[in-house]
Motif scaffolding. Sequence first.
Motif, PDB file in Angstrom:
ATOM      1  N   ILE A 281      57.848   6.552  68.739  1.00  0.00           N
ATOM      2  CA  ILE A 281      56.759   6.639  67.749  1.00  0.00           C
ATOM      3  C   ILE A 281      57.263   6.328  66.336  1.00  0.00           C
ATOM      4  CG2 ILE A 281      55.125   8.213  66.635  1.00  0.00           C
ATOM      5  CD1 ILE A 281      54.765   9.537  69.400  1.00  0.00           C
ATOM      6  N   PRO A 282      58.306   7.009  65.827  1.00  0.00           N
ATOM      7  CA  PRO A 282      58.783   6.641  64.483  1.00  0.00           C
ATOM      8  C   PRO A 282      59.432   5.262  64.427  1.00  0.00           C
ATOM      9  CG  PRO A 282      60.213   8.303  65.461  1.00  0.00           C
ATOM     10  CD  PRO A 282      59.022   8.178  66.360  1.00  0.00           C
TER      11      PRO A 282
ATOM     12  N   LEU B  24      71.628   8.795  58.857  1.00  0.00           N
ATOM     13  CA  LEU B  24      72.375   8.743  57.597  1.00  0.00           C
ATOM     14  C   LEU B  24      72.072   7.466  56.822  1.00  0.00           C
ATOM     15  CD1 LEU B  24      75.845  10.191  58.658  1.00  0.00           C
ATOM     16  CD2 LEU B  24      74.194  11.220  57.094  1.00  0.00           C
ATOM     17  N   ILE B  25      71.983   6.341  57.511  1.00  0.00           N
ATOM     18  CA  ILE B  25      71.662   5.084  56.816  1.00  0.00           C
ATOM     19  C   ILE B  25      70.296   5.184  56.146  1.00  0.00           C
ATOM     20  CG2 ILE B  25      71.109   2.650  57.186  1.00  0.00           C
ATOM     21  CD1 ILE B  25      73.296   2.630  59.334  1.00  0.00           C
ATOM     22  N   ALA B  26      69.328   5.772  56.853  1.00  0.00           N
ATOM     23  CA  ALA B  26      68.010   5.956  56.243  1.00  0.00           C
ATOM     24  C   ALA B  26      68.077   6.936  55.078  1.00  0.00           C
ATOM     25  CB  ALA B  26      67.021   6.452  57.296  1.00  0.00           C
ATOM     26  N   SER B  27      68.888   7.971  55.221  1.00  0.00           N
ATOM     27  CA  SER B  27      68.969   8.982  54.166  1.00  0.00           C
ATOM     28  C   SER B  27      69.606   8.426  52.897  1.00  0.00           C
ATOM     29  CB  SER B  27      69.752  10.198  54.657  1.00  0.00           C
ATOM     30  OG  SER B  27      71.135   9.911  54.791  1.00  0.00           O
ATOM     31  N   TYR B  28      70.516   7.440  53.036  1.00  0.00           N
ATOM     32  CA  TYR B  28      71.109   6.835  51.842  1.00  0.00           C
ATOM     33  C   TYR B  28      70.029   6.211  50.960  1.00  0.00           C
ATOM     34  CZ  TYR B  28      75.446   7.140  54.597  1.00  0.00           C
ATOM     35  OH  TYR B  28      76.502   7.569  55.363  1.00  0.00           O
TER      36      TYR B  28
ATOM     37  N   MET C  89      63.410   9.100  63.404  1.00  0.00           N
ATOM     38  CA  MET C  89      63.882   8.575  64.681  1.00  0.00           C
ATOM     39  C   MET C  89      65.322   9.020  64.942  1.00  0.00           C
ATOM     40  SD  MET C  89      64.327   4.608  65.935  1.00  0.00           S
ATOM     41  CE  MET C  89      65.692   4.336  64.820  1.00  0.00           C
ATOM     42  N   GLY C  90      66.176   8.925  63.930  1.00  0.00           N
ATOM     43  CA  GLY C  90      67.558   9.354  64.092  1.00  0.00           C
ATOM     44  C   GLY C  90      67.674  10.833  64.396  1.00  0.00           C
TER      45      GLY C  90
ATOM     46  N   ALA D  17      72.977   8.412  66.671  1.00  0.00           N
ATOM     47  CA  ALA D  17      71.865   9.099  66.014  1.00  0.00           C
ATOM     48  C   ALA D  17      72.239   9.496  64.596  1.00  0.00           C
ATOM     49  CB  ALA D  17      71.470  10.333  66.824  1.00  0.00           C
ATOM     50  N   PHE D  18      73.455  10.003  64.421  1.00  0.00           N
ATOM     51  CA  PHE D  18      73.915  10.369  63.083  1.00  0.00           C
ATOM     52  C   PHE D  18      73.917   9.161  62.158  1.00  0.00           C
ATOM     53  CE2 PHE D  18      76.161  14.668  62.932  1.00  0.00           C
ATOM     54  CZ  PHE D  18      75.354  15.203  63.931  1.00  0.00           C
TER      55      PHE D  18
END
Length: 506
Positions: free
Chosen positions: A11-12, A139-143, A117-118, A134-135
């Motif tokens: 979904i995400p 993490l890439i999205a969180s950056y 999603m992660g 998953a990490f």
Amino acid sequence: MNHWLTAPILIPLLGGILQVFVGYAPLPLRRTLALATTAILLASAIALLALANDGSYRAYTLGNWAPPFGIVLVLDRLAALMLVMTAVLAFCSHLYAINRVDETSRQFHSLYLFLLMGLNIAFLTGDLFNLFVAFEVLLIASYGLLMHGKGTQRTVPGLHYVVLNLAGSALFLISVGMIYSVTGTLNMADLAIKVARVNPADVPILQAGGMLLLVVFALKSAILPLCFWLPKAYASATAPVSAIFVVMTKVGVYAILRVYILIFGAEAGALANLGLDWLFPLALATLVMGVIGALGANNLKTLVTWQVLISVGTLFAAIGLGNVAGVSGALFYMVNTTWVTAGLFLVCDLVAGQRGCVGDKIVTAPRMHNRTLLSVLFLLGAVAAVGLPPLSGFFGKLLILKAATPGPQMVWLWAVLLIGGFFTLIAYSRAGSIVFWRNSEGHVAQIERLTVPVTVSTGVLIAMSAAIVVLAGPFSAYAEATARQLFDTGQYLEILHTPTIGSDTP
């Protein structure tokens, strides 16, 4: 029915890809699609929680490659609880984000959904390498989310966050390689069997890999001394980003619960209870440092940021007790502190928007136009965060205190938790009295009006502390059943014998 295990991931993923393609579409359309995606994700998480409530493990083997060779998703009570906790927080903070926070970047909604999603991959995976993947995804999205918005004040904290997490990722990969070199597998169920039977000559390598992995999870969850990156990073992010980041420290907590009870638990032979002796004292030290930071905070958002560390210390202190009651209390407390702390981040942002150039600094300023509403929200959030009756934080801490058996460990836990709670109450009382009641003459001329989305999203997260109290009976029963299932590792190992897609392990 078990094909639904892929829903929290797909979904995400599909929603994030859709946001990339409609990046130049009108903002209201992008907002509608993003919120619809998060709402559907919440519905799927609730459905999986109901599915997991029967106490069964459900395994989904991607591509019909049987474990331990293929990628396997595993649903149990713990994974379902983490999915629902994250989905509720995600929907509320996403709803808050449409209050102009998402206007400065077309990539905000896609990054937000890829982060979810992660997170969901981490909660569902049954493989250490896929936990690493998953990490990296989250993490890439969180950056990108951490740097989202205007202002150079996010640059240095963001750089620290990126560098430390890249180092953590490198250590994660090294530890996984060490474990694989000895066991020849990274499937968690397979590891639980092979670690207990490892050749004595290979124990030092496996022990080093396990301890290195514990360091990585400790960095992700921000336990002392690996927590100094968190205060400035969380305090500098935009409010909805800080709110969703609250659950990211819980990913480290989840990973330690999953890996170190299943793989390095009581049945691990020479490596039984690996690292558990270090967890309890470091948890208490983290809690103490969080309290000291809260007492010295000069603005509301920094105060709430230190609350994140206080909750991390409290959680690991409960987990460090090493029994079912401790983990059960930790799970009860974790849901409360995640939602309430995220809600407090949103309250701080609303307060800052009402006080003009003063922002959320803990100083006297002209009276806010919406002082009554915001002060009530802050009061309820502070009471729940500190752990005072009658809200759910009190019951969570009570369960943790009751889990300690008589002895030095009990003395330290009770002393640090109760004294720390008292000084945290002082920190919140000082901040609330100055910001809401010690006002100078007049009103702030320019204010940000409280819209329905921001008011509802903030109110729902704060009100969840009262909802948990209303449902305290079934919720505490679910937490206890989850802890018992977690320690009953024999059931999890049966996943090795479920080679078909969508098979159930009763």
